[in-house]
Design a protein around this motif. Structure first.
Motif, PDB file in Angstrom:
ATOM      1  N   ARG A  99      33.674  52.689  27.726  1.00  0.00           N
ATOM      2  CA  ARG A  99      33.859  51.401  27.411  1.00  0.00           C
ATOM      3  C   ARG A  99      33.645  50.403  28.643  1.00  0.00           C
ATOM      4  NH1 ARG A  99      37.312  51.054  22.426  1.00  0.00           N
ATOM      5  NH2 ARG A  99      38.466  53.102  22.345  1.00  0.00           N
ATOM      6  N   ILE A 100      33.370  49.339  28.503  1.00  0.00           N
ATOM      7  CA  ILE A 100      33.006  48.650  29.964  1.00  0.00           C
ATOM      8  C   ILE A 100      33.561  47.083  29.764  1.00  0.00           C
ATOM      9  CG2 ILE A 100      31.494  47.768  31.652  1.00  0.00           C
ATOM     10  CD1 ILE A 100      29.694  49.966  31.055  1.00  0.00           C
ATOM     11  N   GLY A 101      34.374  46.408  30.955  1.00  0.00           N
ATOM     12  CA  GLY A 101      34.527  45.143  31.097  1.00  0.00           C
ATOM     13  C   GLY A 101      34.122  44.621  32.360  1.00  0.00           C
ATOM     14  N   ILE A 102      33.573  43.412  32.283  1.00  0.00           N
ATOM     15  CA  ILE A 102      33.056  42.656  33.540  1.00  0.00           C
ATOM     16  C   ILE A 102      33.569  41.470  33.813  1.00  0.00           C
ATOM     17  CG2 ILE A 102      30.882  41.713  34.635  1.00  0.00           C
ATOM     18  CD1 ILE A 102      29.398  43.645  32.845  1.00  0.00           C
ATOM     19  N   ASN A 103      34.046  40.957  34.886  1.00  0.00           N
ATOM     20  CA  ASN A 103      34.930  39.867  35.264  1.00  0.00           C
ATOM     21  C   ASN A 103      34.206  39.405  36.499  1.00  0.00           C
ATOM     22  OD1 ASN A 103      36.753  37.555  35.146  1.00  0.00           O
ATOM     23  ND2 ASN A 103      37.894  38.847  36.702  1.00  0.00           N
ATOM     24  N   VAL A 104      34.406  37.966  36.976  1.00  0.00           N
ATOM     25  CA  VAL A 104      33.919  37.406  38.147  1.00  0.00           C
ATOM     26  C   VAL A 104      35.063  36.761  38.577  1.00  0.00           C
ATOM     27  CG1 VAL A 104      32.919  35.540  37.085  1.00  0.00           C
ATOM     28  CG2 VAL A 104      32.000  36.327  39.439  1.00  0.00           C
ATOM     29  N   GLY A 105      35.495  36.840  40.019  1.00  0.00           N
ATOM     30  CA  GLY A 105      36.637  36.352  40.564  1.00  0.00           C
ATOM     31  C   GLY A 105      36.653  36.782  41.895  1.00  0.00           C
ATOM     32  N   ASP A 106      37.765  35.928  42.530  1.00  0.00           N
ATOM     33  CA  ASP A 106      37.939  36.383  44.187  1.00  0.00           C
ATOM     34  C   ASP A 106      38.921  37.843  44.009  1.00  0.00           C
ATOM     35  OD1 ASP A 106      37.330  33.666  44.558  1.00  0.00           O
ATOM     36  OD2 ASP A 106      37.825  34.464  46.539  1.00  0.00           O
ATOM     37  N   VAL A 107      38.679  38.637  44.979  1.00  0.00           N
ATOM     38  CA  VAL A 107      39.257  39.970  45.030  1.00  0.00           C
ATOM     39  C   VAL A 107      39.687  40.147  46.575  1.00  0.00           C
ATOM     40  CG1 VAL A 107      37.860  41.026  43.224  1.00  0.00           C
ATOM     41  CG2 VAL A 107      37.158  41.212  45.439  1.00  0.00           C
ATOM     42  N   LEU A 108      40.487  40.993  46.674  1.00  0.00           N
ATOM     43  CA  LEU A 108      41.103  41.486  47.902  1.00  0.00           C
ATOM     44  C   LEU A 108      40.508  42.976  48.297  1.00  0.00           C
ATOM     45  CD1 LEU A 108      44.427  40.068  47.890  1.00  0.00           C
ATOM     46  CD2 LEU A 108      42.533  39.048  49.076  1.00  0.00           C
ATOM     47  N   VAL A 109      40.249  43.277  49.474  1.00  0.00           N
ATOM     48  CA  VAL A 109      39.715  44.400  49.872  1.00  0.00           C
ATOM     49  C   VAL A 109      40.596  45.003  51.032  1.00  0.00           C
ATOM     50  CG1 VAL A 109      37.776  45.949  50.592  1.00  0.00           C
ATOM     51  CG2 VAL A 109      37.267  44.102  49.094  1.00  0.00           C
ATOM     52  N   LYS A 110      41.092  46.164  51.025  1.00  0.00           N
ATOM     53  CA  LYS A 110      41.856  46.710  52.090  1.00  0.00           C
ATOM     54  C   LYS A 110      41.850  48.137  51.950  1.00  0.00           C
ATOM     55  CE  LYS A 110      46.642  46.579  51.948  1.00  0.00           C
ATOM     56  NZ  LYS A 110      48.089  46.334  52.050  1.00  0.00           N
ATOM     57  N   ASN A 111      41.635  48.695  53.288  1.00  0.00           N
ATOM     58  CA  ASN A 111      41.646  50.242  53.185  1.00  0.00           C
ATOM     59  C   ASN A 111      40.822  50.975  52.299  1.00  0.00           C
ATOM     60  OD1 ASN A 111      43.497  50.414  55.263  1.00  0.00           O
ATOM     61  ND2 ASN A 111      45.327  50.635  53.824  1.00  0.00           N
ATOM     62  N   GLY A 112      39.312  50.405  52.078  1.00  0.00           N
ATOM     63  CA  GLY A 112      38.475  50.768  51.430  1.00  0.00           C
ATOM     64  C   GLY A 112      38.890  50.706  50.098  1.00  0.00           C
ATOM     65  N   ASP A 113      39.844  49.930  49.339  1.00  0.00           N
ATOM     66  CA  ASP A 113      40.187  49.759  48.177  1.00  0.00           C
ATOM     67  C   ASP A 113      40.139  48.247  47.698  1.00  0.00           C
ATOM     68  OD1 ASP A 113      40.867  50.231  45.673  1.00  0.00           O
ATOM     69  OD2 ASP A 113      43.068  50.880  46.012  1.00  0.00           O
ATOM     70  N   ILE A 114      39.970  47.967  46.410  1.00  0.00           N
ATOM     71  CA  ILE A 114      39.638  46.628  45.983  1.00  0.00           C
ATOM     72  C   ILE A 114      40.669  46.220  44.744  1.00  0.00           C
ATOM     73  CG2 ILE A 114      38.014  47.387  44.232  1.00  0.00           C
ATOM     74  CD1 ILE A 114      36.621  44.678  44.814  1.00  0.00           C
ATOM     75  N   PHE A 115      41.277  45.157  44.976  1.00  0.00           N
ATOM     76  CA  PHE A 115      42.597  44.658  44.037  1.00  0.00           C
ATOM     77  C   PHE A 115      42.483  43.384  43.933  1.00  0.00           C
ATOM     78  CE2 PHE A 115      44.103  45.267  48.328  1.00  0.00           C
ATOM     79  CZ  PHE A 115      44.910  44.334  48.530  1.00  0.00           C
ATOM     80  N   GLY A 116      43.691  42.943  42.963  1.00  0.00           N
ATOM     81  CA  GLY A 116      43.837  41.391  42.920  1.00  0.00           C
ATOM     82  C   GLY A 116      43.612  41.330  41.153  1.00  0.00           C
ATOM     83  N   ASP A 117      43.636  39.683  41.036  1.00  0.00           N
ATOM     84  CA  ASP A 117      43.877  39.659  39.421  1.00  0.00           C
ATOM     85  C   ASP A 117      42.336  39.579  38.822  1.00  0.00           C
ATOM     86  OD1 ASP A 117      46.262  38.924  39.401  1.00  0.00           O
ATOM     87  OD2 ASP A 117      45.990  36.878  39.380  1.00  0.00           O
ATOM     88  N   GLY A 118      41.254  39.484  39.745  1.00  0.00           N
ATOM     89  CA  GLY A 118      39.911  39.706  39.304  1.00  0.00           C
ATOM     90  C   GLY A 118      39.742  41.334  38.712  1.00  0.00           C
ATOM     91  N   VAL A 119      40.168  42.227  39.497  1.00  0.00           N
ATOM     92  CA  VAL A 119      39.961  43.605  39.153  1.00  0.00           C
ATOM     93  C   VAL A 119      40.806  43.912  37.851  1.00  0.00           C
ATOM     94  CG1 VAL A 119      40.579  45.735  39.919  1.00  0.00           C
ATOM     95  CG2 VAL A 119      39.664  44.147  41.734  1.00  0.00           C
ATOM     96  N   ASN A 120      42.238  43.427  37.872  1.00  0.00           N
ATOM     97  CA  ASN A 120      43.077  43.689  36.917  1.00  0.00           C
ATOM     98  C   ASN A 120      42.382  43.085  35.515  1.00  0.00           C
ATOM     99  OD1 ASN A 120      44.848  44.467  38.466  1.00  0.00           O
ATOM    100  ND2 ASN A 120      46.229  42.704  38.651  1.00  0.00           N
ATOM    101  N   ILE A 121      41.683  41.912  35.665  1.00  0.00           N
ATOM    102  CA  ILE A 121      41.133  41.572  34.302  1.00  0.00           C
ATOM    103  C   ILE A 121      40.184  42.148  33.739  1.00  0.00           C
ATOM    104  CG2 ILE A 121      39.776  39.194  33.324  1.00  0.00           C
ATOM    105  CD1 ILE A 121      41.462  37.529  35.095  1.00  0.00           C
ATOM    106  N   ALA A 122      39.168  42.564  34.924  1.00  0.00           N
ATOM    107  CA  ALA A 122      37.915  43.627  34.317  1.00  0.00           C
ATOM    108  C   ALA A 122      38.433  44.791  33.554  1.00  0.00           C
ATOM    109  CB  ALA A 122      37.120  43.977  35.536  1.00  0.00           C
TER     110      ALA A 122
END
Length: 307
Positions: A99-122
């Protein structure tokens, strides 16, 4: 110890997960892991070919970000079409679907990881998708409506966990049995393929202008964090058919990397608050001097400096 720097950027996020993975593991762990490895070889190659960067690969899940909504969408469709073909070669009890979800939005990158509302929504969209299907937000649908060979079915508004506002969700209608459109040769099922970087993919393109591509990438890297719309306008003027055109156009319209989105400030603050680092709190105050958490930030900063 100095806190790792935070990178904020606008990105298209793809989240994918295997349907029924726990059930498959309970039936036959060895065979399931072999199938997952084979399928992931294909998935990873398609993401890289579409200029995506894979961040999360925990178990049966995939998280990737793209500089273009079109690239993320084409990658998602190609993945589902390639999985349909890969599963044809397997018995029904071994078939593995995403199953795949796609979102577009601002994200935060730290220590080689990506997170934030943009990621949670996807990730939440992925949970709403059909087996072998794709779900997107209204923003993604509006951007893609006249650019891709697919239609979108309105699933209405959905309340998403940890997201304050309801989201309008759309199911992507596409032909899963069609040939994947991405310009690449898929590796055979069960045969790993060496990963390729953007530079390697260009180097193997006989019609590609390697030097021109490097100039474009270098130019984009020099402006991608800018708050000056003129720099994005200059990029669009110099590279009207460049690989970052969609992202540059979005930032030109919004006036920068996305400070207008209150969700970005919330995600930034949650990271700062949890870290408890004076330098990160100062970074928040510098970015949002009148932000909704500025008073609390000043209090925390004073307490930390006293200790």
């Amino acid at each position: 110890m100095e806190a790792p720097p935070l990178e904020r950027k606008l990105a298209a996020i793809l989240a994918a997960d295997v349907e029924g993975y726990s059930r498959l593991m309970n039936v036959d762990e060895v065979q399931t892991l072999a199938t997952l490895t084979s399928h992931r070889t294909i998935v990873d190659a398609l993401i890289e070919n579409a200029h995506g960067q894979i961040f999360g690969t925990a178990g049966d899940s995939v998280l990737a970000e793209f500089p273009s909504i079109v690239h993320a969408f084409n990658s998602a469709v190609a993945i589902q079409q390639a999985m349909w073909r890969a599963n044809r070669e397997l018995s029904e009890d071994r078939r593995m679907n995403f199953r795949i979800g796609i979102n577009v939005g601002d994200v935060l990158v730290k220590n080689g990881d990506i997170f934030g509302d943009g990621v949670n929504i996807a990730a939440r969209l992925e949970g709403l998708a059909d087996v072998g299907g794709i779900c997107v937000t209204r923003g993604v649908r509006d951007h893609l409506r006249d650019r891709v060979d697919a239609t979108f079915e309105d699933l209405g508004e959905h309340s998403i966990k940890n997201i304050a506002r309801p989201l309008r969700v759309f199911r992507v209608i596409f032909d899963p049995e069609a040939e994947p459109v991405l310009d690449m040769e898929l590796p055979p099922v069960g045969m790993p393929e060496e990963s390729s970087s953007v530079e390697q993919s260009v180097a193997h393109d006989p019609e590609g202008d390697n030097e021109g591509h490097r100039v474009e990438v270098a130019f984009w890297e020099s402006v991608q964090q800018s708050d000056d719309p003129a720099e994005y306008a200059l990029y669009l003027e110099r590279f009207p058919n460049g690989q970052f055109v969609e992202l540059a156009a979005a930032r030109l319209e919004n006036g920068g990397p996305g400070d207008h989105d209150p969700g970005v400030e919330v995600a930034f603050w949650e990271t700062v608050r949890d870290a408890g680092n004076p330098e990160m709190i100062e970074a928040y105050l510098a970015k949002y001097p009148q932000g909704q958490f500025s008073e609390l930030a000043n209090i925390m900063l004073g307490e930390l400096r006293q200790n």
